[in-house]
Every structure is written in C-alpha cells, then in structure tokens.
Design an enzyme around this catalytic site. Structure first.
Site, short mmCIF file in Angstrom:
data_model
loop_
_atom_site.label_atom_id
_atom_site.label_comp_id
_atom_site.label_asym_id
_atom_site.label_seq_id
_atom_site.Cartn_x
_atom_site.Cartn_y
_atom_site.Cartn_z
N ALA A 148 -0.24 5.06 -7.17
CA ALA A 148 1.07 5.52 -6.71
C ALA A 148 1.79 4.40 -5.95
O ALA A 148 2.99 4.18 -6.14
CB ALA A 148 0.93 6.76 -5.83
N TYR A 149 1.06 3.68 -5.12
CA TYR A 149 1.64 2.57 -4.37
C TYR A 149 2.11 1.47 -5.33
O TYR A 149 3.22 0.96 -5.20
CB TYR A 149 0.62 2.01 -3.38
N ALA A 150 1.28 1.11 -6.29
CA ALA A 150 1.64 0.06 -7.25
C ALA A 150 2.88 0.47 -8.05
O ALA A 150 3.78 -0.34 -8.27
CB ALA A 150 0.47 -0.22 -8.19
#
Length: 124
Positions: free
Chosen positions: A10-12
């Site tokens: 999700a962060y990427a």
C-alpha cells in the site's frame, strides 16, 4: 477484509501515485512539484501498522533509518534549490532515476484523469 492488506504494498502504491501526481501537476499546469523520498524515519508510526513478515522487515530497516532532521533534508533541498527539476524524483538531495513504471507518462495521465473523475463524482 484486512486479511489481504499489505502495508508495504500500500505504501509503495501510494508513492507511485504521488510520483504520477507531481509529474502531471508539472506537465499540465507548470506547477513546481517534486517526488521526494526522505528515507525511512524512526519517528513515524508505520511500525504500528505492520504485522508478521512486514514487521520483521520494518525492524530490520530500523538499522538504516534516518532522524527526522535527516529525512527533512531532501524536501528542503527541493523547496529551496534552484537546481532541481520539477516533476522528478529526489532522494538524499539528488535526482534519482525512476523505474520504468514510475516514468510511464500514459499511466500518469490515466491516473490523473481517473482521480479527476472520482473527485467530480464526489463533489457534485
């Protein structure tokens, strides 16, 4: 369901979309916008959202983390330097080569158009 949620993915993905956004702001409106990787900063609350293997990876990364002050250097560099190129990606106060996916102008444009469409639907 949260059982398939992966905080690192999700962060990427959020970083990729932020790169697209800065590129499109520059391309469409000439606005100075930069994508900046401040590094992994110890004081963030990311640890509280990691479990299992993600938590193990996070704990391993702490050895290479930056302080808040160190992490602030690249954003400050982009905000204050005349040497930065708008729409580009910066890390450690240097322009950094983006992946082919992050450099995909067509995907950036599609992402912008879809975001605009969603915003227009919500704000009607």
């Amino acid at each position: 369901s949260n059982k398939h949620y992966n905080s690192l993915k999700a962060y990427a993905f959020s970083k990729l979309l932020q790169i697209y956004h800065s590129q499109e702001l520059t391309r469409r409106y000439g606005i100075k916008a930069y994508s900046v990787h401040p590094g992994t900063i110890v004081a963030t609350n990311m640890k509280s959202h990691t479990r299992g293997i993600d938590n193990w990876i996070y704990q391993s990364l702490i050895l290479y983390c930056k302080t808040i002050e160190q992490g602030a250097m690249s954003p400050l560099y982009c905000a204050l330097s005349d040497d930065v190129q708008s729409g580009q990606y910066y890390s450690n106060c240097q322009q950094t080569q983006m992946s082919s996916l992050a450099s995909d102008r067509q995907r950036a444009e599609q992402c912008w158009n879809e975001s605009e469409k969603l915003i227009n639907e919500i704000t009607k």
